[in-house]
Write a protein that holds these residues in place. Structure first.
Motif, PDB file in Angstrom:
ATOM      1  N   SER A  35      74.883  57.723  18.100  1.00 17.10           N
ATOM      2  CA  SER A  35      73.598  57.999  17.455  1.00 17.10           C
ATOM      3  C   SER A  35      73.327  57.078  16.270  1.00 17.10           C
ATOM      4  N   GLU A  36      74.371  56.424  15.754  1.00 22.02           N
ATOM      5  CA  GLU A  36      74.164  55.473  14.660  1.00 22.02           C
ATOM      6  C   GLU A  36      75.275  54.435  14.643  1.00 22.02           C
ATOM      7  N   LEU A  37      74.939  53.294  14.075  1.00 22.76           N
ATOM      8  CA  LEU A  37      75.892  52.202  13.889  1.00 22.76           C
ATOM      9  C   LEU A  37      75.971  51.901  12.404  1.00 22.76           C
ATOM     10  N   ARG A  38      77.135  51.527  11.952  1.00 17.55           N
ATOM     11  CA  ARG A  38      77.343  51.174  10.546  1.00 17.55           C
ATOM     12  C   ARG A  38      78.006  49.807  10.467  1.00 17.55           C
ATOM     13  N   ILE A  39      77.540  49.013   9.515  1.00 14.34           N
ATOM     14  CA  ILE A  39      78.095  47.675   9.291  1.00 14.34           C
ATOM     15  C   ILE A  39      78.369  47.533   7.803  1.00 14.34           C
ATOM     16  N   ASN A  40      79.486  46.916   7.479  1.00 12.15           N
ATOM     17  CA  ASN A  40      79.794  46.544   6.098  1.00 12.15           C
ATOM     18  C   ASN A  40      79.676  45.034   5.988  1.00 12.15           C
ATOM     19  N   VAL A  41      79.027  44.577   4.942  1.00 12.42           N
ATOM     20  CA  VAL A  41      78.889  43.136   4.735  1.00 12.42           C
ATOM     21  C   VAL A  41      79.166  42.846   3.264  1.00 12.42           C
ATOM     22  N   PHE A  42      79.917  41.778   2.999  1.00  9.70           N
ATOM     23  CA  PHE A  42      80.192  41.419   1.611  1.00  9.70           C
ATOM     24  C   PHE A  42      78.903  40.994   0.923  1.00  9.70           C
ATOM     25  N   ASP A  43      78.756  41.372  -0.328  1.00  7.03           N
ATOM     26  CA  ASP A  43      77.515  41.086  -1.055  1.00  7.03           C
ATOM     27  C   ASP A  43      77.266  39.596  -1.254  1.00  7.03           C
ATOM     28  N   VAL A  44      78.290  38.776  -1.111  1.00 10.33           N
ATOM     29  CA  VAL A  44      78.111  37.325  -1.242  1.00 10.33           C
ATOM     30  C   VAL A  44      77.585  36.697   0.043  1.00 10.33           C
ATOM     31  N   ASN A  45      77.476  37.495   1.109  1.00  8.14           N
ATOM     32  CA  ASN A  45      77.045  36.984   2.408  1.00  8.14           C
ATOM     33  C   ASN A  45      75.605  37.424   2.704  1.00  8.14           C
ATOM     34  N   GLY A  46      74.679  36.891   1.928  1.00  6.06           N
ATOM     35  CA  GLY A  46      73.271  37.239   2.087  1.00  6.06           C
ATOM     36  C   GLY A  46      72.705  36.879   3.452  1.00  6.06           C
ATOM     37  N   ALA A  47      73.188  35.802   4.052  1.00  2.00           N
ATOM     38  CA  ALA A  47      72.702  35.399   5.377  1.00  2.00           C
ATOM     39  C   ALA A  47      73.040  36.464   6.413  1.00  2.00           C
ATOM     40  N   ALA A  48      74.260  37.001   6.359  1.00  2.00           N
ATOM     41  CA  ALA A  48      74.650  38.041   7.313  1.00  2.00           C
ATOM     42  C   ALA A  48      73.830  39.303   7.090  1.00  2.00           C
ATOM     43  N   ALA A  49      73.637  39.688   5.840  1.00  2.00           N
ATOM     44  CA  ALA A  49      72.835  40.883   5.538  1.00  2.00           C
ATOM     45  C   ALA A  49      71.414  40.709   6.072  1.00  2.00           C
ATOM     46  N   GLY A  50      70.854  39.518   5.929  1.00  2.00           N
ATOM     47  CA  GLY A  50      69.518  39.239   6.463  1.00  2.00           C
ATOM     48  C   GLY A  50      69.482  39.342   7.973  1.00  2.00           C
ATOM     49  N   CYS A  51      70.526  38.859   8.626  1.00  2.00           N
ATOM     50  CA  CYS A  51      70.641  38.953  10.082  1.00  2.00           C
ATOM     51  C   CYS A  51      70.642  40.416  10.507  1.00  2.00           C
ATOM     52  N   TYR A  52      71.425  41.237   9.816  1.00  4.03           N
ATOM     53  CA  TYR A  52      71.508  42.656  10.162  1.00  4.03           C
ATOM     54  C   TYR A  52      70.179  43.372   9.923  1.00  4.03           C
ATOM     55  N   ARG A  53      69.488  42.999   8.841  1.00 10.15           N
ATOM     56  CA  ARG A  53      68.162  43.596   8.584  1.00 10.15           C
ATOM     57  C   ARG A  53      67.195  43.260   9.717  1.00 10.15           C
ATOM     58  N   LYS A  54      67.205  42.010  10.155  1.00 14.25           N
ATOM     59  CA  LYS A  54      66.334  41.594  11.262  1.00 14.25           C
ATOM     60  C   LYS A  54      66.640  42.373  12.533  1.00 14.25           C
ATOM     61  N   ALA A  55      67.905  42.784  12.689  1.00 13.40           N
ATOM     62  CA  ALA A  55      68.320  43.526  13.872  1.00 13.40           C
ATOM     63  C   ALA A  55      68.106  45.037  13.711  1.00 13.40           C
ATOM     64  N   GLY A  56      67.503  45.449  12.589  1.00 13.36           N
ATOM     65  CA  GLY A  56      67.154  46.856  12.415  1.00 13.36           C
ATOM     66  C   GLY A  56      68.042  47.674  11.501  1.00 13.36           C
ATOM     67  N   PHE A  57      69.020  47.064  10.862  1.00 14.64           N
ATOM     68  CA  PHE A  57      69.881  47.789   9.929  1.00 14.64           C
ATOM     69  C   PHE A  57      69.214  47.866   8.559  1.00 14.64           C
TER      70      PHE A  57
END
Length: 85
Positions: A35-57
């Motif tokens: 029912s849900e997915l969780r991802i942890n991303v290091f705060d220094v990795n803004g590109a990855a966080a942006g990728c996850y946001r684009k994918a709906g996180f």
């Protein structure tokens, strides 16, 4: 279950990471029935966080100073995606 995502540096910025996360999300929701997915991303990795946001996180919470690497101290952002979105 913990997994890591790594994308060849030469392929970054071309949408492959976002598409990969979208496919993983679809598999998890439709095939495994989570029912849900969780991802942890290091705060220094803004590109990855942006990728996850684009994918709906979306960001759920943050932790400061949880990981040390080569003399740097990084925080961690907890992100979540629901099957309701």
């Amino acid at each position: 279950m913990k997994k890591f995502i790594v994308l060849d540096g030469n392929l970054r910025g071309q949408g492959y990471g976002t598409r990969m996360i979208q496919l993983v999300s679809r598999f998890a929701f439709e095939i495994t029935g989570v029912s849900e997915l969780r991802i942890n991303v290091f705060d220094v990795n803004g590109a990855a966080a942006g990728c996850y946001r684009k994918a709906g996180f979306c960001e759920e919470s943050r932790e400061k100073d949880v990981f040390t690497f080569q003399g740097e101290v990084w925080g961690r952002c907890h992100m979540i995606k629901s099957d309701k979105e």
